[in-house]
Design a protein around this motif. Structure first.
Motif, mmCIF file in Angstrom:
data_model
loop_
_atom_site.group_PDB
_atom_site.id
_atom_site.type_symbol
_atom_site.label_atom_id
_atom_site.label_comp_id
_atom_site.label_asym_id
_atom_site.label_seq_id
_atom_site.Cartn_x
_atom_site.Cartn_y
_atom_site.Cartn_z
ATOM 1 N N GLU A 34 -4.734 5.093 -4.951
ATOM 2 C CA GLU A 34 -3.955 5.798 -3.942
ATOM 3 C C GLU A 34 -2.885 6.667 -4.588
ATOM 4 O OE1 GLU A 34 -3.303 3.906 0.231
ATOM 5 O OE2 GLU A 34 -2.635 2.466 -1.268
ATOM 6 N N ASP A 35 -2.598 7.798 -3.972
ATOM 7 C CA ASP A 35 -1.459 8.614 -4.386
ATOM 8 C C ASP A 35 -0.160 7.906 -3.999
ATOM 9 O OD1 ASP A 35 -3.063 11.762 -3.494
ATOM 10 O OD2 ASP A 35 -3.084 10.644 -5.377
ATOM 11 N N THR A 36 0.837 7.990 -4.863
ATOM 12 C CA THR A 36 2.159 7.454 -4.535
ATOM 13 C C THR A 36 3.092 8.540 -4.028
ATOM 14 O OG1 THR A 36 2.952 7.764 -6.803
ATOM 15 C CG2 THR A 36 1.933 5.659 -6.279
ATOM 16 N N GLY A 37 2.754 9.803 -4.310
ATOM 17 C CA GLY A 37 3.597 10.903 -3.849
ATOM 18 C C GLY A 37 4.992 10.802 -4.428
ATOM 19 N N TRP A 38 5.987 11.042 -3.561
ATOM 20 C CA TRP A 38 7.387 10.993 -3.988
ATOM 21 C C TRP A 38 8.045 9.667 -3.639
ATOM 22 C CZ3 TRP A 38 8.495 14.936 -7.067
ATOM 23 C CH2 TRP A 38 7.756 16.108 -6.926
ATOM 24 N N GLY A 39 7.217 8.711 -3.201
ATOM 25 C CA GLY A 39 7.778 7.434 -2.788
ATOM 26 C C GLY A 39 7.926 6.452 -3.936
ATOM 27 N N TRP A 40 8.065 5.185 -3.569
ATOM 28 C CA TRP A 40 8.240 4.102 -4.541
ATOM 29 C C TRP A 40 6.921 3.363 -4.718
ATOM 30 C CZ3 TRP A 40 12.242 3.036 -7.648
ATOM 31 C CH2 TRP A 40 12.191 1.836 -8.362
ATOM 32 N N TRP A 57 0.843 -1.188 0.000
ATOM 33 C CA TRP A 57 0.000 0.000 0.000
ATOM 34 C C TRP A 57 0.875 1.233 0.000
ATOM 35 C CZ3 TRP A 57 -5.472 -0.332 0.211
ATOM 36 C CH2 TRP A 57 -5.964 -1.639 0.294
ATOM 37 N N ALA A 58 0.262 2.395 -0.255
ATOM 38 C CA ALA A 58 1.025 3.631 -0.311
ATOM 39 C C ALA A 58 1.587 3.972 1.066
ATOM 40 C CB ALA A 58 0.148 4.780 -0.821
ATOM 41 N N ALA A 59 2.609 4.840 1.072
ATOM 42 C CA ALA A 59 3.230 5.261 2.318
ATOM 43 C C ALA A 59 2.226 6.032 3.172
ATOM 44 C CB ALA A 59 4.458 6.127 2.029
ATOM 45 N N PRO A 60 2.353 5.959 4.513
ATOM 46 C CA PRO A 60 1.385 6.633 5.394
ATOM 47 C C PRO A 60 1.285 8.129 5.160
ATOM 48 C CG PRO A 60 2.742 5.099 6.633
ATOM 49 C CD PRO A 60 3.317 5.170 5.253
ATOM 50 N N ASP A 61 2.399 8.789 4.820
ATOM 51 C CA ASP A 61 2.343 10.232 4.634
ATOM 52 C C ASP A 61 1.651 10.618 3.332
ATOM 53 O OD1 ASP A 61 5.671 10.839 3.244
ATOM 54 O OD2 ASP A 61 4.351 9.110 3.132
ATOM 55 N N VAL A 62 1.368 9.619 2.473
ATOM 56 C CA VAL A 62 0.656 9.894 1.224
ATOM 57 C C VAL A 62 -0.831 9.643 1.390
ATOM 58 C CG1 VAL A 62 0.420 9.236 -1.190
ATOM 59 C CG2 VAL A 62 2.691 9.382 -0.158
ATOM 60 N N LYS A 101 2.251 10.024 -8.415
ATOM 61 C CA LYS A 101 0.810 10.200 -8.550
ATOM 62 C C LYS A 101 0.267 10.989 -7.357
ATOM 63 C CE LYS A 101 -3.543 7.666 -8.459
ATOM 64 N NZ LYS A 101 -4.171 6.376 -8.121
ATOM 65 N N MET A 102 -0.444 12.071 -7.629
ATOM 66 C CA MET A 102 -1.024 12.902 -6.577
ATOM 67 C C MET A 102 -2.448 13.335 -6.923
ATOM 68 S SD MET A 102 2.310 15.280 -5.763
ATOM 69 C CE MET A 102 3.923 14.531 -5.521
ATOM 70 N N ASN A 103 -3.098 12.606 -7.813
ATOM 71 C CA ASN A 103 -4.422 13.023 -8.304
ATOM 72 C C ASN A 103 -5.483 11.960 -8.083
ATOM 73 O OD1 ASN A 103 -3.398 11.176 -10.130
ATOM 74 N ND2 ASN A 103 -4.300 12.180 -11.924
ATOM 75 N N SER A 104 -5.415 11.251 -6.958
ATOM 76 C CA SER A 104 -6.376 10.165 -6.733
ATOM 77 C C SER A 104 -7.819 10.672 -6.707
ATOM 78 C CB SER A 104 -6.045 9.431 -5.435
ATOM 79 O OG SER A 104 -6.053 10.323 -4.335
#
Length: 214
Positions: A82-88, A49-54, A93-96
């Motif tokens: 889910e947004d992935t942000g700047w992670g892996w 799953w995506a990182a908690p801060d995302v 992705k920031m447009n969920s």
């Protein structure tokens, strides 16, 4: 030893294939039948799953958008959004929320279907509650639309080129540095063996002269 070597190679190749298969983008042609927002409690599967801060909420519980879809053959599929942000993985992705709205707009029924190409990464596993993450979507002409995975092709080509260059550099390094060092070490050992044989012969000759033995 040969069996062990090829076993290690096989495991390494399998892990690399699994990593690339999970990370690289894939595209499905589906019909969207609904969207929803679920409260998910994450456990051992939090790696997928995506990182908690995302995401929203804490690291073990958060609200997640989902896209429910049906394949042309009738099988169902669920995508998380889910947004992935700047992670892996580095999809940035920031447009969920916007993607969720687009998915709602493209919902259709079996009587009047709209076929959508959903690009995603990841796997679907019901046992471990794992869902692929939708990255983008667009309407296509029909279920037989052919989608060429250009991004995956480019990435795999670049990786193949990098591996080829690394192998060439290793072969040159081995030819210029390792093989001469091995040859020199072998020649040194051979020279030591010859000196030891001569010393042994000299001691044996001296002993025979002292004892008068022939």
């Amino acid at each position: 030893m040969r069996f062990l070597k090829w076993t290690v190679y096989g495991i390494a190749a399998l892990l690399i294939f699994a990593f690339l298969h999970y990370t690289l983008p894939q595209t499905d042609i589906v019909r969207i039948v609904g969207t929803e927002n679920r409260r998910m409690d994450l456990g051992e599967n939090s790696w997928f799953w995506a990182a908690p801060d995302v995401g929203t909420g804490s690291g073990t519980s958060r609200d997640v958008f989902f896209i429910n879809a049906v394949y042309p053959n009738g099988k169902t599929m669920e995508y998380r959004n889910e947004d992935t942000g700047w992670g892996w993985p580095p999809y940035f992705k920031m447009n969920s929320s916007s993607l969720n709205t687009s998915a709602k707009e493209l919902q259709s029924t079996a009587a009047a279907p709209k076929w959508v190409a959903i690009t995603h990464y990841g796997w679907r596993n019901q046992l471990f509650t794992i869902f692929p993450n939708a990255i983008s979507l667009r309407e296509v002409a029909g279920p037989d639309t052919r989608v060429i995975p250009w991004i995956s092709i480019i990435i795999l080509t670049v990786l193949a080129g990098i591996l080829f260059m690394i192998r060439r550099m290793w072969l040159q390094f081995r030819e210029r540095m390792i093989e001469p060092a091995v040859i020199e070490a072998q020649e040194t050992l051979d020279d030591l063996d010859r000196r030891a044989d001569r010393a042994k012969a000299g001691v044996g000759g001296w002993f025979r002269r002292v004892t008068g033995r022939k």
